[in-house]
Design an enzyme around this catalytic site. Structure first.
Site, PDB file in Angstrom:
ATOM      1  N   LYS A  89       0.864  -1.189   0.000  1.00  8.40           N
ATOM      2  CA  LYS A  89       0.000   0.000   0.000  1.00  8.40           C
ATOM      3  C   LYS A  89       0.889   1.222   0.000  1.00  8.40           C
ATOM      4  O   LYS A  89       1.847   1.304   0.782  1.00  8.40           O
ATOM      5  CB  LYS A  89      -0.862  -0.005   1.285  1.00  8.40           C
ATOM      6  CG  LYS A  89      -1.793   1.185   1.386  1.00  8.40           C
ATOM      7  CD  LYS A  89      -3.090   0.937   0.657  1.00  8.40           C
ATOM      8  CE  LYS A  89      -3.885   2.211   0.373  1.00  8.40           C
ATOM      9  NZ  LYS A  89      -3.446   2.926  -0.854  1.00  8.40           N
ATOM     10  N   GLN A 110       7.306   3.850   3.870  1.00 13.76           N
ATOM     11  CA  GLN A 110       5.896   3.469   3.882  1.00 13.76           C
ATOM     12  C   GLN A 110       5.653   2.185   4.691  1.00 13.76           C
ATOM     13  O   GLN A 110       4.610   2.039   5.329  1.00 13.76           O
ATOM     14  CB  GLN A 110       5.407   3.291   2.438  1.00 13.76           C
ATOM     15  CG  GLN A 110       3.909   3.322   2.269  1.00 13.76           C
ATOM     16  CD  GLN A 110       3.351   4.740   2.197  1.00 13.76           C
ATOM     17  OE1 GLN A 110       3.908   5.603   1.550  1.00 13.76           O
ATOM     18  NE2 GLN A 110       2.238   4.976   2.868  1.00 13.76           N
ATOM     19  N   LYS A 113       5.478   3.329   8.291  1.00 17.99           N
ATOM     20  CA  LYS A 113       4.316   4.211   8.459  1.00 17.99           C
ATOM     21  C   LYS A 113       3.036   3.380   8.517  1.00 17.99           C
ATOM     22  O   LYS A 113       2.191   3.561   9.402  1.00 17.99           O
ATOM     23  CB  LYS A 113       4.254   5.189   7.280  1.00 17.99           C
ATOM     24  CG  LYS A 113       3.109   6.168   7.339  1.00 17.99           C
ATOM     25  CD  LYS A 113       2.861   6.870   6.009  1.00 17.99           C
ATOM     26  CE  LYS A 113       4.109   7.518   5.457  1.00 17.99           C
ATOM     27  NZ  LYS A 113       3.797   8.422   4.322  1.00 17.99           N
ATOM     28  N   LYS A 125       5.422   1.777  -3.136  1.00 14.85           N
ATOM     29  CA  LYS A 125       5.352   3.135  -3.684  1.00 14.85           C
ATOM     30  C   LYS A 125       5.620   3.066  -5.174  1.00 14.85           C
ATOM     31  O   LYS A 125       6.296   2.143  -5.641  1.00 14.85           O
ATOM     32  CB  LYS A 125       6.410   4.019  -3.037  1.00 14.85           C
ATOM     33  CG  LYS A 125       6.137   5.502  -3.166  1.00 14.85           C
ATOM     34  CD  LYS A 125       5.222   5.980  -2.061  1.00 14.85           C
ATOM     35  CE  LYS A 125       4.745   7.390  -2.282  1.00 14.85           C
ATOM     36  NZ  LYS A 125       4.065   7.902  -1.076  1.00 14.85           N
ATOM     37  N   ASP A 165      -0.076  10.833  -4.422  1.00 15.48           N
ATOM     38  CA  ASP A 165       1.073  11.476  -3.771  1.00 15.48           C
ATOM     39  C   ASP A 165       1.296  12.757  -4.588  1.00 15.48           C
ATOM     40  O   ASP A 165       0.352  13.224  -5.246  1.00 15.48           O
ATOM     41  CB  ASP A 165       2.294  10.537  -3.783  1.00 15.48           C
ATOM     42  CG  ASP A 165       3.414  10.991  -2.845  1.00 15.48           C
ATOM     43  OD1 ASP A 165       3.351  10.681  -1.654  1.00 15.48           O
ATOM     44  OD2 ASP A 165       4.354  11.687  -3.301  1.00 15.48           O
ATOM     45  N   THR A 208      -4.552  13.571   5.431  1.00 19.89           N
ATOM     46  CA  THR A 208      -3.126  13.697   5.756  1.00 19.89           C
ATOM     47  C   THR A 208      -2.875  14.994   6.530  1.00 19.89           C
ATOM     48  O   THR A 208      -2.213  14.987   7.582  1.00 19.89           O
ATOM     49  CB  THR A 208      -2.258  13.633   4.492  1.00 19.89           C
ATOM     50  OG1 THR A 208      -2.670  12.511   3.706  1.00 19.89           O
ATOM     51  CG2 THR A 208      -0.794  13.509   4.840  1.00 19.89           C
ATOM     52  N   ASN A 239      -2.227  19.186  -1.560  1.00 20.42           N
ATOM     53  CA  ASN A 239      -3.235  18.515  -0.741  1.00 20.42           C
ATOM     54  C   ASN A 239      -2.906  18.547   0.747  1.00 20.42           C
ATOM     55  O   ASN A 239      -3.737  18.943   1.569  1.00 20.42           O
ATOM     56  CB  ASN A 239      -3.389  17.067  -1.236  1.00 20.42           C
ATOM     57  CG  ASN A 239      -4.286  16.256  -0.335  1.00 20.42           C
ATOM     58  OD1 ASN A 239      -3.814  15.554   0.544  1.00 20.42           O
ATOM     59  ND2 ASN A 239      -5.598  16.380  -0.513  1.00 20.42           N
TER      60      ASN A 239
END
Ligand code: NDP
Ligand code: 2IT
Length: 444
Positions: A89, A110, A113, A125, A165, A208, A239
């Site tokens: 993911k 990631q 995280k 990623k 992203d 986020t 974002n």
């Protein structure tokens, strides 16, 4: 040579010319020294060597035709780093700077995280060196369709679930999803950050930035403080930056500056986020426009100057290595007390050392920006269950997750003898779960 040093030396020798990957691995593995000291069985199982080697990396050609009929070729990447605790993911980044080093640093981060979120998601990623700036909607659509025409065979709702992203937002996810569905004939949760009309989750757009502020708020609260009356700098104006600004201001802070890759705006009266949303989300324009529209606001060419503005809290939300040693020193000199990383790896290793030495509360990216991917996992849960939660339900879960991550990293730092060092705490808390899963699954 000591285990961590040996793995790092080996990684640098085997992966030359990957400075961002070296940087992320150095930060992570140094934080794990007390863990491998306590668990000698990890070295016997070559756990760190396996942890830093992606399970699979796919590199592919992305050909597309622009509006004038000219053919272009971009590079496509998907690094499927670790699936010990769940399907791969992680986001897709479209930016001209994208290369294997950047995708690998993002993928490695990631893994930890995603583990910190407490949800069952592995790490991956991807992206492309495609530059979406200045492209028409049709060009973006054709590029996304070509990208997915290769990517579809490597992903799936239980295999690998990409998201957005830098340079990949709702529009791009829509085109990518449309092409996946067309090729596979499956309407499933294979991408997150989808639109609300086709399986997306409320609050994913905000998650986020909001999550970053929820964690920073908890760090403030634990010290008897709050966002009220604080002066904040938020870098970026995409974002993450937009929703971090919105939430910080709703809690009583004054965000005085933001930037894009051309320059920064300073508004001593507090950034009017609706104006930024209009420029960035609706018009896809430049932040310079803000100063033309808002009385009293100033525009300055170049990014670095933003860190010379006096603030209590800095929230870097643009890209890697935006705060170097020099900028960190200026922030400290000007009295910064909290740094929360919204972007991935926005502070250099030297910059982190400056903050930590000065006693700044430093909330590292893999913890502080985990709210986005956590909400992606909530989107996956809703897709699988054919459910649709309200904004308030998702936002409450997000807040809870961010508070839990904060305390888990705080406790891990205490338990492993580095109290207050959240860089180490986040690495340790994230790694322990991945390590347990990898050990249980044998040498794979
Ligand atoms: P966006 O594309 O929406 O916005 C990126 C912003 O950063 C833009 O303002 C962009 O300016 C600026 N920027 C990008 N590169 C540079 C650069 N080299 N120098 C200066 N400014 C730059 O991306 P997001 O907001 O989604 O992502 C921002 C950061 O947050 C990234 O590090 C990403 O990895 C991270 N992140 C994102 C998550 C998400 O859910 N979206 C989740 C967790 C982390 P310009 O328009 O001029 O390029
Ligand atoms: O860096 C990140 O965590 C993201 N870009 C979000 C990933 C996701 O799968 O939602």
């Amino acid at each position: 040579m000591e285990y961590v040093e040996r793995v790092l030396a080996d990684l640098k020798a085997k992966n030359p010319n990957e400075p961002e990957f070296h940087q992320a691995a150095t930060e992570i593995l140094n934080g794990l020294k007390p863990v491998v000291a306590k668990h000698p069985e990890y070295e016997k199982a070559a756990l760190l060597e396996r942890f830093v080697e992606p399970e699979r990396a796919v590199l592919f050609r992305v050909p597309w035709v622009d509006d004038n009929g000219t053919v272009h070729i971009n590079k496509g990447y998907r690094v499927q780093f670790n699936s010990a605790i769940g399907p791969y993911k992680g986001g897709l980044r479209f930016h001209p700077s994208v290369n294997l080093s950047i995708i690998k640093f993002l993928g490695l981060e990631q893994i930890l995280k995603n583990s910190l979120t407490g949800l069952p998601i592995g790490g991956g990623k991807g992206g492309s060196d495609f530059d979406p700036k200045g492209k028409s909607d049709n060009e973006i659509m054709r590029f996304c369709q070509s990208f997915m025409t290769e990517l579809y065979r490597h992903i799936g709702q239980d295999t690998d679930v990409p998201a957005g992203d830098i340079g990949v937002g709702g529009r791009e996810i829509g085109y990518l999803f449309g092409q996946y569905k067309r090729i596979r004939d499956e309407h499933v949760g294979v991408l997150t950050g989808r639109g609300l009309s086709y399986g997306g989750s409320l609050s994913r757009t905000e998650a986020t930035g909001y999550g970053l502020v929820y964690m920073t708020e908890e760090a403030l609260k634990c010290r008897g403080d709050s966002f009220k009356g604080k002066t904040v700098i938020v870098s970026g104006s995409g974002n993450v930056a937009i929703y971090a600004t919105e939430k910080a201001q709703s809690l009583g802070a004054k965000v005085v500056a933001m930037y894009d890759s051309n320059g920064y705006v300073y508004d001593k009266n507090g950034i009017q986020i609706d104006v930024v949303k209009q420029i960035k989300e609706v018009e896809r324009g430049r932040i310079k426009e803000y100063a033309a529209r808002v009385k009293g606001a100033e525009y300055h060419e170049g990014c670095k100057g933003i860190w010379t503005i006096k603030c209590d809290i800095a929230l870097p939300c643009a890209t890697q290595n935006e705060i170097d040693k020099e900028s960190a020193e200026i922030l400290v000199k000007n009295g910064v007390k909290y740094v929360g990383e919204g972007a991935n790896m926005p502070t250099t290793l030297e910059g982190i050392a400056v903050f930590q030495k000065a006693g700044v509360i430093f909330l590292p990216a893999k913890a502080a920006n985990a709210g986005g991917v956590a909400t992606s996992a909530l989107e996956m849960a809703q897709s699988s269950g054919r459910l649709f939660w309200t904004f308030e339900e998702v936002d409450a879960k997000l807040k809870n997750i961010m508070i839990n991550i904060y305390h888990n990293m705080d406790n891990a730092a205490k338990e492993y003898g580095c109290e207050g060092d959240y860089v180490a705490g986040a690495n340790i808390a994230g790694f322990l779960k991945v390590a347990a899963a990898m050990m249980a699954q044998g040498i794979v």
